[in-house]
Design a protein around this motif. Structure first.
Motif, PDB file in Angstrom:
ATOM      1  N   MET A  99       0.837  -1.202   0.000  1.00  0.00           N
ATOM      2  CA  MET A  99       0.000   0.000   0.000  1.00  0.00           C
ATOM      3  C   MET A  99       0.870   1.250   0.000  1.00  0.00           C
ATOM      4  SD  MET A  99      -3.101   1.080   2.581  1.00  0.00           S
ATOM      5  CE  MET A  99      -2.083   1.245   4.033  1.00  0.00           C
ATOM      6  N   GLU A 100       1.942   1.247   0.794  1.00  0.00           N
ATOM      7  CA  GLU A 100       2.850   2.387   0.821  1.00  0.00           C
ATOM      8  C   GLU A 100       3.491   2.612  -0.540  1.00  0.00           C
ATOM      9  OE1 GLU A 100       6.789   4.019   3.273  1.00  0.00           O
ATOM     10  OE2 GLU A 100       5.949   2.045   3.727  1.00  0.00           O
ATOM     11  N   CYS A 101       3.886   1.544  -1.216  1.00  0.00           N
ATOM     12  CA  CYS A 101       4.497   1.671  -2.543  1.00  0.00           C
ATOM     13  C   CYS A 101       3.520   2.280  -3.548  1.00  0.00           C
ATOM     14  CB  CYS A 101       4.964   0.306  -3.040  1.00  0.00           C
ATOM     15  SG  CYS A 101       6.397  -0.357  -2.170  1.00  0.00           S
ATOM     16  N   VAL A 102       2.270   1.867  -3.485  1.00  0.00           N
ATOM     17  CA  VAL A 102       1.253   2.407  -4.405  1.00  0.00           C
ATOM     18  C   VAL A 102       1.057   3.899  -4.163  1.00  0.00           C
ATOM     19  CG1 VAL A 102      -1.196   2.356  -4.985  1.00  0.00           C
ATOM     20  CG2 VAL A 102       0.072   0.215  -4.724  1.00  0.00           C
ATOM     21  N   VAL A 103       0.988   4.298  -2.907  1.00  0.00           N
ATOM     22  CA  VAL A 103       0.803   5.713  -2.571  1.00  0.00           C
ATOM     23  C   VAL A 103       1.977   6.544  -3.074  1.00  0.00           C
ATOM     24  CG1 VAL A 103       0.652   7.365  -0.671  1.00  0.00           C
ATOM     25  CG2 VAL A 103      -0.680   5.248  -0.587  1.00  0.00           C
ATOM     26  N   ILE A 104       3.201   6.070  -2.832  1.00  0.00           N
ATOM     27  CA  ILE A 104       4.389   6.811  -3.261  1.00  0.00           C
ATOM     28  C   ILE A 104       4.467   6.884  -4.779  1.00  0.00           C
ATOM     29  CG2 ILE A 104       6.919   6.800  -3.264  1.00  0.00           C
ATOM     30  CD1 ILE A 104       6.737   5.489  -0.479  1.00  0.00           C
ATOM     31  N   GLY A 105       4.117   5.781  -5.445  1.00  0.00           N
ATOM     32  CA  GLY A 105       4.099   5.796  -6.911  1.00  0.00           C
ATOM     33  C   GLY A 105       3.131   6.833  -7.456  1.00  0.00           C
ATOM     34  N   ALA A 106       1.984   6.982  -6.820  1.00  0.00           N
ATOM     35  CA  ALA A 106       1.019   7.987  -7.252  1.00  0.00           C
ATOM     36  C   ALA A 106       1.542   9.400  -7.015  1.00  0.00           C
ATOM     37  CB  ALA A 106      -0.306   7.786  -6.510  1.00  0.00           C
ATOM     38  N   VAL A 107       2.251   9.597  -5.898  1.00  0.00           N
ATOM     39  CA  VAL A 107       2.812  10.914  -5.582  1.00  0.00           C
ATOM     40  C   VAL A 107       3.761  11.381  -6.677  1.00  0.00           C
ATOM     41  CG1 VAL A 107       4.455  12.087  -4.045  1.00  0.00           C
ATOM     42  CG2 VAL A 107       2.571  10.769  -3.077  1.00  0.00           C
ATOM     43  N   ALA A 108       4.543  10.464  -7.226  1.00  0.00           N
ATOM     44  CA  ALA A 108       5.564  10.823  -8.215  1.00  0.00           C
ATOM     45  C   ALA A 108       4.984  11.495  -9.453  1.00  0.00           C
ATOM     46  CB  ALA A 108       6.353   9.577  -8.614  1.00  0.00           C
ATOM     47  N   PHE A 109       3.711  11.245  -9.741  1.00  0.00           N
ATOM     48  CA  PHE A 109       3.122  11.765 -10.970  1.00  0.00           C
ATOM     49  C   PHE A 109       2.130  12.907 -10.726  1.00  0.00           C
ATOM     50  CE2 PHE A 109       4.518   7.465 -11.917  1.00  0.00           C
ATOM     51  CZ  PHE A 109       5.265   7.689 -13.065  1.00  0.00           C
ATOM     52  N   LEU A 110       2.080  13.386  -9.487  1.00  0.00           N
ATOM     53  CA  LEU A 110       1.221  14.544  -9.212  1.00  0.00           C
ATOM     54  C   LEU A 110       1.908  15.827  -9.671  1.00  0.00           C
ATOM     55  CD1 LEU A 110      -0.139  13.783  -5.619  1.00  0.00           C
ATOM     56  CD2 LEU A 110      -1.373  13.606  -7.782  1.00  0.00           C
ATOM     57  N   PRO A 111       1.190  16.732 -10.310  1.00  0.00           N
ATOM     58  CA  PRO A 111       1.790  18.011 -10.710  1.00  0.00           C
ATOM     59  C   PRO A 111       2.073  18.877  -9.492  1.00  0.00           C
ATOM     60  CG  PRO A 111      -0.569  18.039 -11.107  1.00  0.00           C
ATOM     61  CD  PRO A 111      -0.231  16.637 -10.692  1.00  0.00           C
ATOM     62  N   HIS A 112       2.927  19.883  -9.670  1.00  0.00           N
ATOM     63  CA  HIS A 112       3.297  20.734  -8.534  1.00  0.00           C
ATOM     64  C   HIS A 112       2.114  21.543  -8.013  1.00  0.00           C
ATOM     65  CE1 HIS A 112       7.502  19.819  -8.264  1.00  0.00           C
ATOM     66  NE2 HIS A 112       7.642  19.976  -9.562  1.00  0.00           N
ATOM     67  N   SER A 113       1.105  21.712  -8.834  1.00  0.00           N
ATOM     68  CA  SER A 113      -0.095  22.405  -8.351  1.00  0.00           C
ATOM     69  C   SER A 113      -0.789  21.609  -7.246  1.00  0.00           C
ATOM     70  CB  SER A 113      -1.077  22.639  -9.510  1.00  0.00           C
ATOM     71  OG  SER A 113      -1.456  21.409 -10.110  1.00  0.00           O
ATOM     72  N   LEU A 114      -0.459  20.330  -7.156  1.00  0.00           N
ATOM     73  CA  LEU A 114      -1.047  19.459  -6.128  1.00  0.00           C
ATOM     74  C   LEU A 114      -0.014  19.061  -5.076  1.00  0.00           C
ATOM     75  CD1 LEU A 114      -3.301  17.126  -8.324  1.00  0.00           C
ATOM     76  CD2 LEU A 114      -3.988  19.110  -6.956  1.00  0.00           C
ATOM     77  N   ASP A 115       0.975  19.930  -4.848  1.00  0.00           N
ATOM     78  CA  ASP A 115       1.977  19.655  -3.818  1.00  0.00           C
ATOM     79  C   ASP A 115       1.366  19.387  -2.442  1.00  0.00           C
ATOM     80  OD1 ASP A 115       4.092  19.704  -5.521  1.00  0.00           O
ATOM     81  OD2 ASP A 115       4.847  21.676  -4.926  1.00  0.00           O
ATOM     82  N   PRO A 116       0.346  20.148  -2.021  1.00  0.00           N
ATOM     83  CA  PRO A 116      -0.258  19.842  -0.709  1.00  0.00           C
ATOM     84  C   PRO A 116      -0.798  18.410  -0.642  1.00  0.00           C
ATOM     85  CG  PRO A 116      -0.900  22.027  -1.411  1.00  0.00           C
ATOM     86  CD  PRO A 116      -0.208  21.402  -2.586  1.00  0.00           C
ATOM     87  N   LEU A 117      -1.413  17.963  -1.738  1.00  0.00           N
ATOM     88  CA  LEU A 117      -1.913  16.583  -1.767  1.00  0.00           C
ATOM     89  C   LEU A 117      -0.763  15.584  -1.716  1.00  0.00           C
ATOM     90  CD1 LEU A 117      -4.162  14.509  -2.079  1.00  0.00           C
ATOM     91  CD2 LEU A 117      -4.032  14.835  -4.571  1.00  0.00           C
ATOM     92  N   ALA A 118       0.332  15.893  -2.409  1.00  0.00           N
ATOM     93  CA  ALA A 118       1.503  15.010  -2.387  1.00  0.00           C
ATOM     94  C   ALA A 118       2.033  14.858  -0.965  1.00  0.00           C
ATOM     95  CB  ALA A 118       2.591  15.565  -3.303  1.00  0.00           C
ATOM     96  N   ASN A 119       2.113  15.955  -0.242  1.00  0.00           N
ATOM     97  CA  ASN A 119       2.609  15.894   1.138  1.00  0.00           C
ATOM     98  C   ASN A 119       1.654  15.139   2.046  1.00  0.00           C
ATOM     99  OD1 ASN A 119       5.054  17.329   0.771  1.00  0.00           O
ATOM    100  ND2 ASN A 119       3.923  19.253   0.713  1.00  0.00           N
ATOM    101  N   ILE A 120       0.373  15.289   1.810  1.00  0.00           N
ATOM    102  CA  ILE A 120      -0.615  14.537   2.575  1.00  0.00           C
ATOM    103  C   ILE A 120      -0.421  13.038   2.362  1.00  0.00           C
ATOM    104  CG2 ILE A 120      -3.081  13.970   2.653  1.00  0.00           C
ATOM    105  CD1 ILE A 120      -3.630  16.953   2.152  1.00  0.00           C
ATOM    106  N   MET A 121      -0.206  12.652   1.105  1.00  0.00           N
ATOM    107  CA  MET A 121      -0.041  11.236   0.779  1.00  0.00           C
ATOM    108  C   MET A 121       1.263  10.678   1.352  1.00  0.00           C
ATOM    109  SD  MET A 121      -1.501  11.428  -3.129  1.00  0.00           S
ATOM    110  CE  MET A 121      -1.231   9.710  -3.532  1.00  0.00           C
ATOM    111  N   ILE A 122       2.339  11.471   1.310  1.00  0.00           N
ATOM    112  CA  ILE A 122       3.609  11.020   1.878  1.00  0.00           C
ATOM    113  C   ILE A 122       3.489  10.864   3.394  1.00  0.00           C
ATOM    114  CG2 ILE A 122       6.021  11.643   2.292  1.00  0.00           C
ATOM    115  CD1 ILE A 122       5.983  13.043  -0.451  1.00  0.00           C
ATOM    116  N   SER A 123       2.821  11.799   4.035  1.00  0.00           N
ATOM    117  CA  SER A 123       2.622  11.711   5.488  1.00  0.00           C
ATOM    118  C   SER A 123       1.816  10.471   5.847  1.00  0.00           C
ATOM    119  CB  SER A 123       1.916  12.966   6.000  1.00  0.00           C
ATOM    120  OG  SER A 123       2.739  14.090   5.884  1.00  0.00           O
ATOM    121  N   PHE A 124       0.810  10.191   5.051  1.00  0.00           N
ATOM    122  CA  PHE A 124      -0.008   8.994   5.276  1.00  0.00           C
ATOM    123  C   PHE A 124       0.850   7.738   5.141  1.00  0.00           C
ATOM    124  CE2 PHE A 124      -2.605   5.496   3.739  1.00  0.00           C
ATOM    125  CZ  PHE A 124      -3.676   5.507   4.612  1.00  0.00           C
TER     126      PHE A 124
END
Length: 223
Positions: A99-124
Motif C-alpha cells: 500500500m505504501e508503494c502504491v501511494v508513493i508511486g502515485a505521488v511521483a506523478f502529481l503536478p506541482h499544483s497538487l503539492d499539498p496533496l503530495a505531502n498529505i499522501m507522503i505523510s499517510f
C-alpha cells in the motif's frame, strides 16, 4: 545464545525502511514545497508559528500533513487487526508495504499544483511505515525520523562506555545504523532530485520492495 527475530523485525529490513524514510523526507522538502512530510514535529512547529502570525492559509498547509499522518496510524491499526498477524498468503506488514508503494508511486506523478496533496499522501505513507515497523533486533526504533533513535543510541553508547556492556554496543549499532542510513537516503534524494524532479519519489519504492521480498524468506520457513 543468538536471538532469532521475525524477518520483518531484523536490521536489514530496518535499514531499507530508514533509507526510504530519509529519501522521502528530503524529497518532500526539495520537491513539494519545503515540507517535512515523514515526521510531523517540524510541521507542528511551523503550524504554530503561522498561527501566531495570522497566516491561516499557510498554517493549513502544515496542518494537513499532520492530519494525514494521524489517519495513516488509524488505518494501519485497523488493517493490522483485519489482516491478522499470521493469516493469509502475505505477512500483514507486506500488505501495508505494498500500500505504501502504491501511494508513493502515485505521488511521483502529481503536478506541482497538487503539492499539498503530495505531502498529505507522503505523510499517510510514512505513518503506515512507522506504525507497522516499530522494532528491529529487539530495539524500539523509528525509520522515518531520527530524534528518538539518536537519544536511544547515545544512551546505549553511555552504557557501553561506563560498563562495557556488549549488548549495549550492539543496540547502539542498530540505532546509529538507522540514522546513518536515513542520512544516506536524504543525500541520494538530493542528488537525484536534480534530474528526476518530482518523479524522484519512484526511487524510494526500491528499498521498500526489497524489504517486501526479504519477508518472503520468513514465510517460506514457516511452511
Amino acid at each position: 545464545m543468538k536471538k532469532r527475530y521475525q524477518t520483518s523485525e531484523t536490521l536489514p529490513v530496518g535499514l531499507l525502511l530508514a533509507l526510504a524514510g530519509g529519501f522521502l523526507d528530503a524529497y518532500s522538502y526539495l520537491n513539494r514545497g519545503q515540507v517535512f512530510a515523514t515526521a510531523e514535529t517540524g510541521n507542528l512547529v511551523l503550524l504554530g508559528i503561522n498561527f501566531s502570525m495570522g497566516n491561516w492559509s499557510q498554517a493549513l498547509h502544515y496542518l494537513l500533513p499532520v492530519l494525514a499522518y494521524t489517519a495513516g496510524v488509524l488505518v494501519t491499526e485497523l488493517l493490522r487487526r483485519r489482516l491478522g498477524e499470521e493469516g493469509g498468503w502475505l505477512h500483514w506488514r507486506q500488505y501495508l508495504l505494498l500500500m505504501e508503494c502504491v501511494v508513493i508511486g502515485a505521488v511521483a506523478f502529481l503536478p506541482h499544483s497538487l503539492d499539498p496533496l503530495a505531502n498529505i499522501m507522503i505523510s499517510f505513507a510514512s505513518a503506515v511505515q512507522v506504525d507497522s515497523f516499530r522494532k528491529f533486533n529487539g530495539c524500539g526504533c523509528a525509520t522515518t525520523m531520527c530524534t528518538g533513535n539518536l537519544r536511544s543510541g547515545t544512551e546505549h553508547l553511555f552504557f557501553w562506555l561506563s560498563h562495557r556492556e556488549h549488548d549495549a554496543l550492539a543496540k547502539m549499532g542498530v540505532y546509529y545504523g538507522l540514522i546513518l542510513t536515513f542520512v544516506v537516503g536524504a543525500v541520494a534524494s538530493g542528488l537525484l532530485s536534480r534530474w528526476l524532479y518530482s518523479q524522484t519519489a519512484l526511487i524510494a519504492i526500491l528499498p521498500l520492495l526489497i524489504a517486501f521480498i526479504l519477508m518472503f524468506r520468513e514465510r517460506a520457513q514457516d511452511k
